[in-house]
Design a protein around this motif. Structure first.
Motif, mmCIF file in Angstrom:
data_model
loop_
_atom_site.group_PDB
_atom_site.id
_atom_site.type_symbol
_atom_site.label_atom_id
_atom_site.label_comp_id
_atom_site.label_asym_id
_atom_site.label_seq_id
_atom_site.Cartn_x
_atom_site.Cartn_y
_atom_site.Cartn_z
ATOM 1 N N ARG A 107 60.782 -10.427 57.563
ATOM 2 C CA ARG A 107 59.892 -9.880 56.540
ATOM 3 C C ARG A 107 59.160 -10.991 55.786
ATOM 4 O O ARG A 107 57.953 -10.894 55.540
ATOM 5 C CB ARG A 107 60.720 -9.035 55.571
ATOM 6 N N TRP A 108 59.878 -12.046 55.418
ATOM 7 C CA TRP A 108 59.263 -13.140 54.664
ATOM 8 C C TRP A 108 58.156 -13.807 55.471
ATOM 9 O O TRP A 108 57.149 -14.238 54.896
ATOM 10 C CB TRP A 108 60.313 -14.182 54.253
ATOM 11 N N PHE A 109 58.346 -13.873 56.777
ATOM 12 C CA PHE A 109 57.356 -14.516 57.631
ATOM 13 C C PHE A 109 56.053 -13.721 57.643
ATOM 14 O O PHE A 109 54.960 -14.284 57.506
ATOM 15 C CB PHE A 109 57.905 -14.651 59.051
ATOM 16 N N LEU A 157 47.595 -6.135 58.022
ATOM 17 C CA LEU A 157 47.966 -5.329 56.867
ATOM 18 C C LEU A 157 48.480 -3.958 57.305
ATOM 19 O O LEU A 157 49.475 -3.450 56.764
ATOM 20 C CB LEU A 157 46.768 -5.177 55.930
ATOM 21 N N HIS A 158 47.810 -3.348 58.264
ATOM 22 C CA HIS A 158 48.230 -2.055 58.817
ATOM 23 C C HIS A 158 49.676 -2.146 59.315
ATOM 24 O O HIS A 158 50.514 -1.300 58.971
ATOM 25 C CB HIS A 158 47.282 -1.686 59.961
ATOM 26 N N TRP A 159 49.952 -3.174 60.091
ATOM 27 C CA TRP A 159 51.310 -3.346 60.624
ATOM 28 C C TRP A 159 52.319 -3.588 59.507
ATOM 29 O O TRP A 159 53.421 -3.003 59.497
ATOM 30 C CB TRP A 159 51.347 -4.496 61.624
ATOM 31 N N ASN A 160 51.972 -4.424 58.560
ATOM 32 C CA ASN A 160 52.899 -4.744 57.483
ATOM 33 C C ASN A 160 53.172 -3.550 56.577
ATOM 34 O O ASN A 160 54.273 -3.422 56.017
ATOM 35 C CB ASN A 160 52.376 -5.925 56.667
ATOM 36 N N ILE A 161 52.182 -2.682 56.428
ATOM 37 C CA ILE A 161 52.427 -1.443 55.683
ATOM 38 C C ILE A 161 53.419 -0.562 56.439
ATOM 39 O O ILE A 161 54.359 -0.029 55.861
ATOM 40 C CB ILE A 161 51.100 -0.694 55.431
ATOM 41 N N LEU A 162 53.213 -0.428 57.743
ATOM 42 C CA LEU A 162 54.124 0.380 58.546
ATOM 43 C C LEU A 162 55.553 -0.153 58.479
ATOM 44 O O LEU A 162 56.520 0.621 58.441
ATOM 45 C CB LEU A 162 53.663 0.413 60.006
ATOM 46 N N GLU A 163 55.687 -1.479 58.484
ATOM 47 C CA GLU A 163 57.004 -2.107 58.496
ATOM 48 C C GLU A 163 57.572 -2.356 57.098
ATOM 49 O O GLU A 163 58.687 -2.855 56.966
ATOM 50 C CB GLU A 163 56.922 -3.435 59.249
#
Length: 210
Positions: A107-109, A157-163
């Motif tokens: 997550r931090w990465f 951003l799309h991916w990070n929102i999902l995750e």
């Protein structure tokens, strides 16, 4: 507290929310940026040797890579800005390829990657503003970098929102997930590109084609 991605009942489904699509978008955007940075770097070397050189994309008074390339904004840190792209984009390409292959980054990465790319996006739009309203000329390759940087940023951003990677408050994360699920995120991204094109046309009009 351990981190968990968006729960299955909240997470949008479908190919356009898959890692293959989103990391694929990142890969395409980064590859386009890398090519543009490579061309701009060649042009920068040519202009350094001969500031009066006529470049292939010097089409008219508005579409002029040369006019942009000799401006101080094009070497903000004492060297051509395009050199930053040659350094940064291979990193993004590596992340995208690994993501497509199924690698799950900490997550931090991903938060750090999003933050760094946000700085890159801000820089790209600062250059876009300088080109539009200060230099008074547009470089097609620079515009390509602006568009592809935007694509990489929104895909990440799309991916990070999902995750649920971004350490956002629960209410903000829920709202963002709903925005992605509804399709509004993609619509807003497309609208942004339309607005960019409209802004260029509003500023320069038919002089672009002159």
């Amino acid at each position: 507290m351990t981190h968990s991605p968006t729960t299955l009942d909240e997470r949008p489904t479908g190919f356009f929310h898959s890692r293959q699509w989103l990391f694929g978008e990142m890969l395409v955007g980064a590859l386009i940026s890398l090519v543009a940075a490579f061309v701009l770097s060649i042009d920068a070397v040519e202009l350094a040797a001969n500031p009066d050189a006529v470049l292939a994309c010097d089409i008219n008074s508005v579409i002029s890579c040369g006019a942009v390339g000799v401006a101080w904004q094009s070497s903000l840190f004492g060297f051509p800005n395009s050199f930053l792209g040659l350094i940064a984009e291979p990193v993004v390409i590596t992340i995208a390829v690994a993501g497509i292959a199924g690698v799950r980054f900490p997550r931090w990465f991903m938060t750090a990657a999003q933050t760094v790319y946000l700085l890159g996006l801000i820089f790209a739009y600062w250059l876009f503003y300088q080109s539009m309203f200060v230099i008074g000329a547009l470089c097609p390759w620079c515009l390509t970098v602006t568009a592809s940087t935007t694509l990489v940023f929104v895909s990440m951003l799309h991916w990070n929102i999902l995750e649920n990677n971004l350490y956002w408050p629960a209410k903000l994360q829920t709202w963002a997930t709903g925005l992605v699920r509804s399709g509004a995120f993609g619509i807003l991204t497309a609208l942004w590109f339309v607005l960019l094109a409209a802004a260029i046309l509003a500023k320069y009009g038919t002089a672009i084609f002159g």
